[in-house]
Design a protein around this motif. Structure first.
Motif, PDB file in Angstrom:
ATOM      1  N   ASP A  22       0.817  -1.215   0.000  1.00 13.24           N
ATOM      2  CA  ASP A  22       0.000   0.000   0.000  1.00 13.24           C
ATOM      3  C   ASP A  22       0.852   1.268   0.000  1.00 13.24           C
ATOM      4  N   ASP A  23       2.025   1.205   0.625  1.00 19.79           N
ATOM      5  CA  ASP A  23       2.886   2.385   0.658  1.00 19.79           C
ATOM      6  C   ASP A  23       3.613   2.618  -0.661  1.00 19.79           C
ATOM      7  N   SER A  24       3.515   1.670  -1.585  1.00 21.48           N
ATOM      8  CA  SER A  24       4.112   1.850  -2.909  1.00 21.48           C
ATOM      9  C   SER A  24       3.228   2.671  -3.830  1.00 21.48           C
ATOM     10  N   VAL A  25       1.982   2.890  -3.443  1.00 18.49           N
ATOM     11  CA  VAL A  25       1.030   3.617  -4.283  1.00 18.49           C
ATOM     12  C   VAL A  25       1.392   5.103  -4.311  1.00 18.49           C
ATOM     13  N   LEU A  26       1.392   5.675  -5.503  1.00 20.91           N
ATOM     14  CA  LEU A  26       1.623   7.108  -5.686  1.00 20.91           C
ATOM     15  C   LEU A  26       0.377   7.708  -6.325  1.00 20.91           C
ATOM     16  N   GLU A  27      -0.259   8.630  -5.626  1.00 20.74           N
ATOM     17  CA  GLU A  27      -1.452   9.303  -6.134  1.00 20.74           C
ATOM     18  C   GLU A  27      -1.065  10.667  -6.685  1.00 20.74           C
ATOM     19  N   LEU A  28      -1.251  10.832  -7.991  1.00 16.11           N
ATOM     20  CA  LEU A  28      -1.031  12.129  -8.620  1.00 16.11           C
ATOM     21  C   LEU A  28      -2.311  12.940  -8.493  1.00 16.11           C
ATOM     22  N   THR A  29      -2.264  14.003  -7.723  1.00 15.85           N
ATOM     23  CA  THR A  29      -3.407  14.879  -7.500  1.00 15.85           C
ATOM     24  C   THR A  29      -2.970  16.327  -7.688  1.00 15.85           C
ATOM     25  N   PRO A  30      -3.915  17.247  -7.913  1.00 16.23           N
ATOM     26  CA  PRO A  30      -3.536  18.662  -7.997  1.00 16.23           C
ATOM     27  C   PRO A  30      -2.839  19.170  -6.748  1.00 16.23           C
TER      28      PRO A  30
ATOM     29  N   VAL B  61       9.752   1.614  17.696  1.00 16.75           N
ATOM     30  CA  VAL B  61       9.631   3.010  17.274  1.00 16.75           C
ATOM     31  C   VAL B  61       8.180   3.242  16.866  1.00 16.75           C
ATOM     32  N   VAL B  62       7.535   4.219  17.487  1.00 13.92           N
ATOM     33  CA  VAL B  62       6.098   4.436  17.293  1.00 13.92           C
ATOM     34  C   VAL B  62       5.861   5.817  16.691  1.00 13.92           C
ATOM     35  N   GLU B  63       5.020   5.859  15.671  1.00 10.61           N
ATOM     36  CA  GLU B  63       4.599   7.110  15.041  1.00 10.61           C
ATOM     37  C   GLU B  63       3.102   7.290  15.246  1.00 10.61           C
ATOM     38  N   ILE B  64       2.707   8.447  15.791  1.00 13.57           N
ATOM     39  CA  ILE B  64       1.295   8.791  15.939  1.00 13.57           C
ATOM     40  C   ILE B  64       0.921   9.654  14.743  1.00 13.57           C
ATOM     41  N   LYS B  65       0.118   9.105  13.850  1.00 11.27           N
ATOM     42  CA  LYS B  65      -0.152   9.788  12.580  1.00 11.27           C
ATOM     43  C   LYS B  65      -1.646   9.894  12.349  1.00 11.27           C
ATOM     44  N   GLY B  66      -2.087  11.101  11.975  1.00  8.81           N
ATOM     45  CA  GLY B  66      -3.479  11.310  11.604  1.00  8.81           C
ATOM     46  C   GLY B  66      -3.628  11.218  10.100  1.00  8.81           C
ATOM     47  N   TYR B  67      -3.707  12.362   9.435  1.00  2.79           N
ATOM     48  CA  TYR B  67      -3.831  12.397   7.977  1.00  2.79           C
ATOM     49  C   TYR B  67      -2.489  12.042   7.351  1.00  2.79           C
ATOM     50  N   ARG B  68      -2.492  11.079   6.410  1.00  2.00           N
ATOM     51  CA  ARG B  68      -1.258  10.606   5.791  1.00  2.00           C
ATOM     52  C   ARG B  68      -1.097  11.212   4.407  1.00  2.00           C
ATOM     53  N   ARG B  69      -0.124  12.076   4.264  1.00  2.93           N
ATOM     54  CA  ARG B  69       0.231  12.598   2.946  1.00  2.93           C
ATOM     55  C   ARG B  69       1.235  11.654   2.286  1.00  2.93           C
ATOM     56  N   GLU B  70       1.691  12.045   1.105  1.00  3.17           N
ATOM     57  CA  GLU B  70       2.629  11.192   0.368  1.00  3.17           C
ATOM     58  C   GLU B  70       3.954  11.057   1.108  1.00  3.17           C
ATOM     59  N   ASP B  71       4.385  12.099   1.833  1.00  6.65           N
ATOM     60  CA  ASP B  71       5.654  11.986   2.551  1.00  6.65           C
ATOM     61  C   ASP B  71       5.550  11.003   3.712  1.00  6.65           C
TER      62      ASP B  71
ATOM     63  N   PHE C 293      12.547  12.348  -0.273  1.00  7.66           N
ATOM     64  CA  PHE C 293      11.208  12.647  -0.774  1.00  7.66           C
ATOM     65  C   PHE C 293      11.371  13.431  -2.067  1.00  7.66           C
ATOM     66  N   GLY C 294      11.090  12.774  -3.190  1.00 12.21           N
ATOM     67  CA  GLY C 294      11.348  13.389  -4.476  1.00 12.21           C
ATOM     68  C   GLY C 294      12.835  13.584  -4.679  1.00 12.21           C
ATOM     69  N   SER C 295      13.257  14.810  -4.950  1.00 18.08           N
ATOM     70  CA  SER C 295      14.684  15.103  -5.161  1.00 18.08           C
ATOM     71  C   SER C 295      15.367  15.604  -3.901  1.00 18.08           C
ATOM     72  N   GLU C 296      14.650  15.637  -2.796  1.00 22.69           N
ATOM     73  CA  GLU C 296      15.155  16.274  -1.572  1.00 22.69           C
ATOM     74  C   GLU C 296      15.436  15.243  -0.491  1.00 22.69           C
ATOM     75  N   MET C 297      16.608  15.351   0.126  1.00 29.55           N
ATOM     76  CA  MET C 297      16.927  14.527   1.285  1.00 29.55           C
ATOM     77  C   MET C 297      16.359  15.196   2.536  1.00 29.55           C
ATOM     78  N   ARG C 298      15.640  14.416   3.336  1.00 28.13           N
ATOM     79  CA  ARG C 298      15.019  14.940   4.540  1.00 28.13           C
ATOM     80  C   ARG C 298      15.376  14.080   5.740  1.00 28.13           C
ATOM     81  N   LYS C 299      15.015  14.558   6.924  1.00 33.13           N
ATOM     82  CA  LYS C 299      15.206  13.810   8.162  1.00 33.13           C
ATOM     83  C   LYS C 299      13.856  13.662   8.855  1.00 33.13           C
ATOM     84  N   TYR C 300      13.524  12.447   9.146  1.00 27.01           N
ATOM     85  CA  TYR C 300      12.245  12.114   9.767  1.00 27.01           C
ATOM     86  C   TYR C 300      12.461  11.875  11.259  1.00 27.01           C
ATOM     87  N   LEU C 301      11.634  12.506  12.091  1.00 22.63           N
ATOM     88  CA  LEU C 301      11.724  12.358  13.540  1.00 22.63           C
ATOM     89  C   LEU C 301      10.501  11.579  14.033  1.00 22.63           C
ATOM     90  N   PRO C 302      10.637  10.283  14.316  1.00 16.44           N
ATOM     91  CA  PRO C 302       9.507   9.521  14.874  1.00 16.44           C
ATOM     92  C   PRO C 302       9.099  10.078  16.229  1.00 16.44           C
TER      93      PRO C 302
END
Length: 358
Positions: free
Chosen positions: A61-69, A288-298, A255-264
């Motif tokens: 499911d995490d492999s899905v990419l949704e192209l939206t406006p 390692v636990v992530e509390i996530k509401g709305y999930r964007r592509e990142d 994420f895309g062309s940008e290197m980022r740092k994720y803080l769980p």
């Protein structure tokens, strides 16, 4: 001409001084709670060695990419002058782009960005296999909404996002055969709750139990995190937990062309039934636990990086204990989801033990 009236007879309004906000020191309680210390590796990258004979991919499911406006920008734009008719500018011309052209360009980008070492030539003999896998991803994981088209994958930013998910699917397929190697910070390879100390005046915070956390306070970002603290402190298999706030746990991801740092959000030590180590110390699971509401592509990229690269890479090192990752997305189900994750880890342990005894 605008006139601004002034009342020279008005008296100044003196604002009463506000009392200073309460400030607390968030710190590791030493030496009283040193037994609850949590140590973690500081990962700066990953090393993946994939086979060249036969490539395959496992997409989820995490492999899905949704192209939206929302992701690619407006797909319909109305241009109108001072006089004359307005004109709607759309992306309908992209529909005429041949699917084979999109497939070729995306495969080429995948080959040049993911299967070429710096300073070396691309592995052109892999093009046929990567083309087959790329077509599989386009057919099953690409979703176009709101007037978007697959041809937009030829834009570099979107092509990079697609290639990240295809490469993660290939890596995921070979997790059991080809270990992921986590690369640690050479100057500061290990972090610890012992180094936490900072001041905060934020009113939303949770005072931790003395037998559950090395750090005295949890600075809350939402009510969800307060609910998680309650669940963690009341769960019988939790031995310690800490909020990743000024702690230093960072997960590098792209994420895309940008290197980022994720803080769980949290690290939790869970007693999942594993026997003690040879030196008598308990062998606890680092969750390692992530509390996530709305999930964007990142958010998909973060979860995929944790499950495909960070957790397997750290576990392969063998020097920092056992690690796992959980994402909780429903506040009213936090307690049930957390218990299910602990139970799943325990079931996995029993299954591995039975296999090893055969």
């Amino acid at each position: 001409i605008f006139g601004i009236p002034f009342d020279f007879t008005a008296k100044p309004v003196v604002a009463p001084p506000q009392p200073p906000r309460e400030t607390v020191v968030v710190k590791a309680v030493r030496p009283e709670r040193d037994a609850l210390e949590i140590r973690f590796p500081r990962v700066v990258g990953y090393r993946v060695d994939l086979p060249e004979e036969q490539l395959a991919a496992d997409f989820n499911d995490d492999s899905v990419l949704e192209l939206t406006p929302d992701l690619v920008g407006p797909s319909i734009n109305q241009n109108s002058g001072i006089i004359g008719e307005s004109v709607n500018m759309t992306l309908e011309h992209l529909e005429k782009e041949r699917p084979s052209t999109v497939l070729f360009n995306l495969t080429k980008h995948l080959l040049y960005t993911k299967f070429r070492d710096p300073g070396s030539e691309p592995e052109l003999h892999l093009f046929g296999q990567l083309k087959r896998i790329t077509k599989q991803w386009i057919d099953t994981c690409l979703v176009c909404k709101g007037g978007t088209y697959p041809a937009q994958l030829m834009y570099q930013q979107l092509a990079n996002m697609a290639c990240e998910r295809i490469a993660a699917g290939i890596t995921r397929h070979f997790l059991g055969e080809r270990p992921i190697k986590a690369i640690l910070d050479p100057y500061n390879p290990v972090g610890s709750t012992s180094y936490v100390r900072f001041n905060t005046s934020r009113p939303d915070r949770w005072e931790t139990r003395a037998d559950r956390s090395h750090v005295n306070w949890v600075v809350l970002d939402s009510d969800w995190e307060a609910e998680f603290c309650r669940v963690a402190e009341s769960h019988p298999q939790v031995r310690a937990y800490v909020k990743n706030h000024n702690l230093g746990l960072e997960v590098p991801y792209r994420f895309g062309s940008e290197m980022r740092k994720y803080l769980p959000d949290f690290i939790v030590l869970v007693d999942d039934g594993k026997p003690p180590r040879a030196d008598g110390t308990p062998d606890l699971l680092h969750l390692v636990v992530e509390i996530k509401g709305y999930r964007r592509e990142d958010a998909k990229e973060k979860k995929s990086t944790m499950e495909t690269y960070w957790v397997p890479g750290v576990n392969h090192l063998g020097k920092h204990g056992r690690w796992a990752f959980a994402e909780l997305t429903e506040i009213y189900q936090i307690e049930a989801d957390f218990a299910a994750k602990v139970e799943a880890a325990f079931d996995s342990l029993i299954s591995d033990t039975l296999k090893g005894s055969q």
